[in-house]
Design a protein around this motif. Sequence first.
Motif, PDB file in Angstrom:
ATOM      1  N   SER A  49       0.825  -1.205   0.000  1.00 19.18           N
ATOM      2  CA  SER A  49       0.000   0.000   0.000  1.00 19.18           C
ATOM      3  C   SER A  49       0.858   1.253   0.000  1.00 19.18           C
ATOM      4  O   SER A  49       0.573   2.221  -0.721  1.00 19.18           O
ATOM      5  CB  SER A  49      -0.925   0.002   1.223  1.00 19.18           C
ATOM      6  N   ARG A  52       2.321   1.688  -3.346  1.00 19.53           N
ATOM      7  CA  ARG A  52       1.271   2.127  -4.260  1.00 19.53           C
ATOM      8  C   ARG A  52       1.002   3.617  -4.082  1.00 19.53           C
ATOM      9  O   ARG A  52       0.783   4.338  -5.075  1.00 19.53           O
ATOM     10  CB  ARG A  52       0.016   1.312  -4.007  1.00 19.53           C
ATOM     11  N   LEU A  53       1.041   4.082  -2.824  1.00 22.41           N
ATOM     12  CA  LEU A  53       0.839   5.511  -2.574  1.00 22.41           C
ATOM     13  C   LEU A  53       1.966   6.350  -3.179  1.00 22.41           C
ATOM     14  O   LEU A  53       1.727   7.396  -3.790  1.00 22.41           O
ATOM     15  CB  LEU A  53       0.752   5.764  -1.075  1.00 22.41           C
ATOM     16  N   ASN A 216     -10.311   2.206  -4.396  1.00 19.93           N
ATOM     17  CA  ASN A 216      -9.804   2.387  -3.030  1.00 19.93           C
ATOM     18  C   ASN A 216      -8.590   3.307  -2.970  1.00 19.93           C
ATOM     19  O   ASN A 216      -7.775   3.207  -2.059  1.00 19.93           O
ATOM     20  CB  ASN A 216      -9.461   1.047  -2.376  1.00 19.93           C
ATOM     21  N   GLU A 217      -8.470   4.206  -3.955  1.00 15.65           N
ATOM     22  CA  GLU A 217      -7.409   5.215  -3.929  1.00 15.65           C
ATOM     23  C   GLU A 217      -8.083   6.583  -3.870  1.00 15.65           C
ATOM     24  O   GLU A 217      -8.949   6.903  -4.700  1.00 15.65           O
ATOM     25  CB  GLU A 217      -6.517   5.121  -5.165  1.00 15.65           C
ATOM     26  N   TYR A 218      -7.654   7.390  -2.891  1.00 19.20           N
ATOM     27  CA  TYR A 218      -8.309   8.669  -2.646  1.00 19.20           C
ATOM     28  C   TYR A 218      -7.250   9.765  -2.588  1.00 19.20           C
ATOM     29  O   TYR A 218      -6.144   9.568  -2.048  1.00 19.20           O
ATOM     30  CB  TYR A 218      -9.110   8.640  -1.344  1.00 19.20           C
ATOM     31  N   THR A 274      -5.080   5.226   0.923  1.00 18.30           N
ATOM     32  CA  THR A 274      -5.587   3.944   0.462  1.00 18.30           C
ATOM     33  C   THR A 274      -5.931   3.099   1.677  1.00 18.30           C
ATOM     34  O   THR A 274      -5.326   3.260   2.745  1.00 18.30           O
ATOM     35  CB  THR A 274      -4.555   3.220  -0.426  1.00 18.30           C
ATOM     36  N   GLU A 275      -6.899   2.242   1.535  1.00 15.74           N
ATOM     37  CA  GLU A 275      -7.347   1.419   2.651  1.00 15.74           C
ATOM     38  C   GLU A 275      -6.583   0.100   2.668  1.00 15.74           C
ATOM     39  O   GLU A 275      -6.569  -0.626   1.671  1.00 15.74           O
ATOM     40  CB  GLU A 275      -8.852   1.145   2.536  1.00 15.74           C
TER      41      GLU A 275
END
Length: 579
Positions: A49, A52-53, A216-218, A274-275
């Motif tokens: 995660s 990914r961020l 799920n990406e904000y 992201t969660e």
Amino acid sequence: MKREILKLYKNLNLNKKIRYTTLVSFFAMFVLCFAVITAFFTYREKELSENRLIDMYERIDARLNHYMDEIDMSAYTVMCSKWVQQLLNETGFSTSAEMQMYRKNASHFLSSYSSMYDNLKCVIFSEDQSYIKSNNSFNVRQGFDIREQEWYGELEKEEKYRELDHSSMLTERVGKDSLTVYYIAKNIYTFQNIGYFAVNLEYGQFQFVSEMLNENEYVLIRNQNGQTVFSNMEEREELLEKITSENGEISGSSHLRVYEEKVMEDGWTIWLLTENPTVFESVRRHLYIFLIIIPVIFVFLGISLLMSRYLTEPIVKCTEAFREVQNKNFEICIQHQYTDEIGGMLDGFNEMTRNIKRLIEQNQLMYQAHQQAELKILQQRINPHFLCNTLEIINGMILLGDSDQAIELTGMLGKMYRYDLGEDDIVPVREELSYLKNYLDILAYKYRNLQVAYQIEPEVLDMPLLKFICQPLVENSLKHGFCKRAGNERIEIGIRLLNGNICIIIQDNGNGMKETVLEELREKIAMLKKNQAAEINDYIGVLNTARRIFLQYGRECVFEIESSVVLGTRTEIQIPVKE
């Protein structure tokens, strides 16, 4: 509670201990494996995660910068175009109609330029604001002088300036949630300032960021004044509250991964969120791994229990057999069906018990014979040198015509030999004392200045005592204590009862022993007390006497030596009274 559990565990037999320990160990191993694997996948999910961020940030940052660079390049192209140069310089027009036509064409061009970038607003105006042209009535407020702005110096230096609070300059049709970029237009030949080009970008034009996001990406982007430039969290207000607090600081969450960084040269801040999957979700995703591990663990558990039973049963049998051996039951025999090394061990135990029984029976006979032989061997006999010296003294007396003393001396020597050749090892104290007096009386012919003092309690004279205890100690005093010493030799001999024991004290005023020698002698006496068969190579007279005493009377007797180079040597012996 803990002590009670430990007490119960200690009272279990070996088989149950191993069985319970195996069960607890495998349960602990299962829990540990579950925890480790869960932690591994949870950590892996978090790491993915975070990566990914970071990747998302790099993509968005690159796209924003590319978008703004594209706006810059298009603005520079517009300002360097021929018609803009002519309009701002007001040169190259042959007639007024031609100028009006150029201005009309400028309006069409700016409209086309605006449509290329989602209907952005743009305006071009001259240095003295004598000429202003825009699209969509996007104009500079009348009477406004850009050169009076506090940021005008930065605009001149950088030839570009981005302004957020622009309501004071532009018309009210410009939205407050927007960004205005000012460019200085220069004469392409003289590089003199001839005007300005302003482009207004509403924050809605940055919606292209949403096309770059996955599920799920904000993303939340805010300018330096805290205004929201872009956000796809409107429908997830709880996430928005978790990602930032009122003062803009990240609060975070156990299942949320948040990344904060700066974008754009204006100091905009971007929050990426992201969660993470929860622990339960991580386990559910990798449930197949646990479905493989659990049966394997239980298979190993069953194998371990079978192996523990196979190994512990013979150990338990051996333990019970050892208890029987400790109780002197040498008839015990372990019955078994093992054919491997365990069987060899049990057969060896059975053979060992038979051999022990045989050896004990032999040892009992040998020990009795050995003890008698040891006592005989260790008995101190008359020193041959002492006999030769005595005979020479007698010979000298005869030659000198002193026959009476020669006869007396011969009689004392005969008594010593009769005592020495006696069959009994235990004699009354009076006989041991008589032998010692004859020995010292004979030595008095050699040591003319020797003084002997006796302190003997009458009640001990008839008590039994091992032969030849005192003579070796007295001989040691004469040989070593009075070595290289002339005159004033004195030996004190005391025999009395002390706490039910016969206490013998022999003290001289000789040279004494050094501390190191005394400590060495005491250590060897202590060694003989523990093991009467220990080998000795020095202090023969003293240590042989100690060995005989320990062999005869056991370890409860006392044999102590004190010595000083000033006061001499004192030897004390305490032995129990035996009938």
